[in-house]
Design an enzyme around this catalytic site. Structure first.
Site, mmCIF file in Angstrom:
data_model
loop_
_atom_site.group_PDB
_atom_site.id
_atom_site.type_symbol
_atom_site.label_atom_id
_atom_site.label_comp_id
_atom_site.label_asym_id
_atom_site.label_seq_id
_atom_site.Cartn_x
_atom_site.Cartn_y
_atom_site.Cartn_z
ATOM 1 N N ARG A 1 -24.765 2.742 -5.105
ATOM 2 C CA ARG A 1 -24.120 3.816 -5.860
ATOM 3 C C ARG A 1 -24.272 3.517 -7.346
ATOM 4 N NH1 ARG A 1 -18.311 5.248 -3.168
ATOM 5 N NH2 ARG A 1 -18.835 4.848 -0.980
ATOM 6 N N ARG B 1 -13.508 13.193 6.983
ATOM 7 C CA ARG B 1 -14.471 13.983 6.194
ATOM 8 C C ARG B 1 -15.808 13.275 6.202
ATOM 9 N NH1 ARG B 1 -14.845 10.179 2.255
ATOM 10 N NH2 ARG B 1 -12.916 9.065 1.814
ATOM 11 N N LYS C 1 0.803 -1.225 0.000
ATOM 12 C CA LYS C 1 0.000 0.000 0.000
ATOM 13 C C LYS C 1 0.834 1.271 0.000
ATOM 14 C CE LYS C 1 -4.098 -1.554 2.483
ATOM 15 N NZ LYS C 1 -4.967 -1.226 3.616
ATOM 16 N N LYS D 1 -0.708 -7.427 6.218
ATOM 17 C CA LYS D 1 -1.123 -8.796 5.948
ATOM 18 C C LYS D 1 -2.487 -8.737 5.267
ATOM 19 C CE LYS D 1 -1.464 -13.357 7.926
ATOM 20 N NZ LYS D 1 -1.047 -13.875 6.601
#
Lengths: 457, 70
Positions: free
Chosen positions: A347, A300, A166, A209
């Site tokens: 969505r 947010r 990441k 992990k």
């Protein structure tokens, strides 16, 4: 203007966003008698939020870097027009600590947490450390960045594959890749580094992990002006494509009461650790044995916040504005935040339901059913164009009812009445999900949608 | 010489062809990443990939040449 307690009230808010979320913020502002300023790009000139705001200003050409990300230009308009505050919505500048700081320094309120909280949670490696120090369990992973491929491989060997590689400054499902073995990690390391450099401005990577068959559960948090931290229950957001949510529901099905109260408690603890203010979300990964791990905090309003509003009856944007005025939210304790029934959000995207590639074009027809406990957050009107410059979300369809079963039955009827023409949409996919065994039973996880598409469930 | 250009600004996410591969009109040659979306870039003609001008992770602007076809 002052209220009865002599606290100064806001009169004008600039909305540094577009589409449905700008409209949604305008709606609450109107209710609170606050004027709104919209800023828009060339591509969005015909959109309803531009017309519905009290004042509108063109900020530049269509690409976001030339319009919605022009922090100084947006701030200059806020100053010139006498705005009391800026609401950043979600995405765009909403988690940009620099923009929040500029706004604070200009004497304008940023509707959200302080710039220092945004910065500390935006750096995912730092956020993990903060949570570990606060005693909040985090996904097993690296405490510092993977300096190079060698250290990444060493860590992955120890943790065991598969692992997630990441970007420390990433988020929202972008800048992460699952690596099943050393070969995959080797193959993806340099390209992920390069991508996160161009995308997020930092090539810092770390390894976590990978947790299989996990639920993505997040908790809506609210930090009141008096320092109290409340939760507004959880949302299950495990139906995802490309690590991005498309269906969310609250409460989460198939979660034991013990696990649920543990998750809510951990989320409050996490928000307390940073002395959080305003609306925020603690995202967690819950494994098959119901162990919950902190993933990241979103500082947010979330896209899926209406799910929470439907079951709690609380207007989160109103609470955000109240908090930005330094007024405590109008409750005396956690017990006053009650949940009623069940809510689910879909969505609706202008995208190919199979490849998930965006499908821009003119929305020649868009019609939605109306009714009790049906909420449509729609940023366009018939005849508008869905342009290739922004996230292709057409609308959010939110449905609630007394029980999950009733809610899902109602959802199926509502979705049947939705009609979209002119662009491809992911509407057919919702039916696949609603009819799948895993969704019906509530035993679904972040990989379930892929399996449903292959007809495996 | 035929070129494949980027339709928008973004980061190169995937490259689906190699130099020397033949491509046909409408075939997706690479995928860009922008605004949390993956955007396919298709070849507008038949041909053979003579040169790939970008690598995964590169940032490209609208109009940049991504590949050259022969």
């Amino acid at each position: 203007m002052f209220n009865r307690k002599g606290q100064s009230m806001m009169k004008k808010i600039l909305i540094a966003n577009r589409g449905e979320i700008a409209l949604r913020i305008i709606r609450t502002c109107k209710k609170m008698n606050i004027e709104t300023i919209a800023v828009y790009s060339e591509a969005d000139a015909d959109l309803p939020f531009v017309k519905q705001a009290d004042y509108s200003f063109l900020i530049g050409p269509s690409p976001v870097v030339q319009s919605y990300l022009k922090a100084q230009d947006i701030l200059d308009i806020a100053i010139k027009e006498g705005a009391d505050a800026i609401h950043p919505g979600y995405g765009l500048l909403s988690e940009n600590a620099h923009f929040a700081k500029m706004t604070e320094e200009a004497g304008i309120r940023f509707i959200g947490p302080s710039s220092s909280i945004i910065a500390s949670m935006g750096d995912k490696i730092k956020a993990r450390k903060t949570m570990i120090d606060a005693g909040v369990p985090v996904v097993p992973g690296q405490e510092s960045m993977a300096e190079d491929l060698e250290s990444a491989v060493k860590f992955a060997d120890k943790a065991g594959y598969p692992v997630m590689l990441k970007a420390s400054n990433g988020g929202g499902g972008v800048g992460m890749v699952r690596c099943n073995d050393e070969q995959a990690l080797t193959q993806h390391f340099e390209s992920t580094k390069k991508r996160s450099e161009s995308y997020f401005g930092s090539g810092d990577l770390f390894i976590e992990k990978y947790i299989p068959n996990a639920k993505h559960i997040e908790v809506q948090i609210f930090g009141s002006a008096d320092g109290e931290i409340y939760h507004l229950y959880e949302r299950n957001c495990s139906i995802q494509r490309r690590n991005q949510k498309i269906i969310e529901e609250s409460p989460s099905p198939q979660l034991t009461d013990t696990a649920r109260s543990h998750i809510l408690k951990a989320a409050v603890q996490a928000a307390k650790a940073v002395d959080y203010r305003n609306a925020g979300t603690i995202e967690m990964i819950v494994d098959e044995s119901e162990n919950a791990y902190f993933l990241e905090m979103n500082t947010r309003l979330q896209v899926e916040h209406p799910v929470t509003e439907m079951i709690t009856g609380i207007d989160l944007v109103e609470w955000q504005i109240v908090t930005a005025q330094n007024i405590p939210v109008p409750i005396t304790g956690q017990h006053q935040i009650k949940e009623n029934g069940h809510a689910v959000e879909f969505r609706l995207y202008a995208e190919d339901p199979v490849t998930f590639y965006p499908s821009p074009g003119e929305l020649t027809k868009a019609s939605f059913p109306e009714g009790e406990n049906i909420r449509i957050d729609f940023g366009y009107e018939q005849g508008n164009k869905i342009t290739p410059y922004y996230d292709p979300m057409i609308a959010k369809i939110i449905i609630s009812d007394e029980t999950r079963e009733a809610c899902l039955m109602k959802a199926e009827k509502v979705l049947d009445e939705v009609s979209i023409e002119g662009v491809k949409s992911n509407l057919p996919l919702f039916k696949t999900v609603l009819n799948s065994e895993s969704f019906k039973s509530g035993h679904y996880h972040t990989q379930s949608l892929q399996q449903m598409k292959k007809g495996e469930n | 010489m035929k070129e494949i250009q980027s339709s928008m600004a973004g980061t190169v996410f995937q490259i689906l062809v190699g130099e020397g591969d033949s491509v046909s009109k409408g075939q997706t040659v690479l995928v860009l990443e922008s605004m949390k979306m993956e955007i396919p870039v298709d070849s507008e003609q038949d041909g053979t990939v003579k040169e790939l001008k970008v690598a995964i992770g590169d940032f490209v602007n609208e109009g940049d040449v991504l590949a050259v076809l022969a």
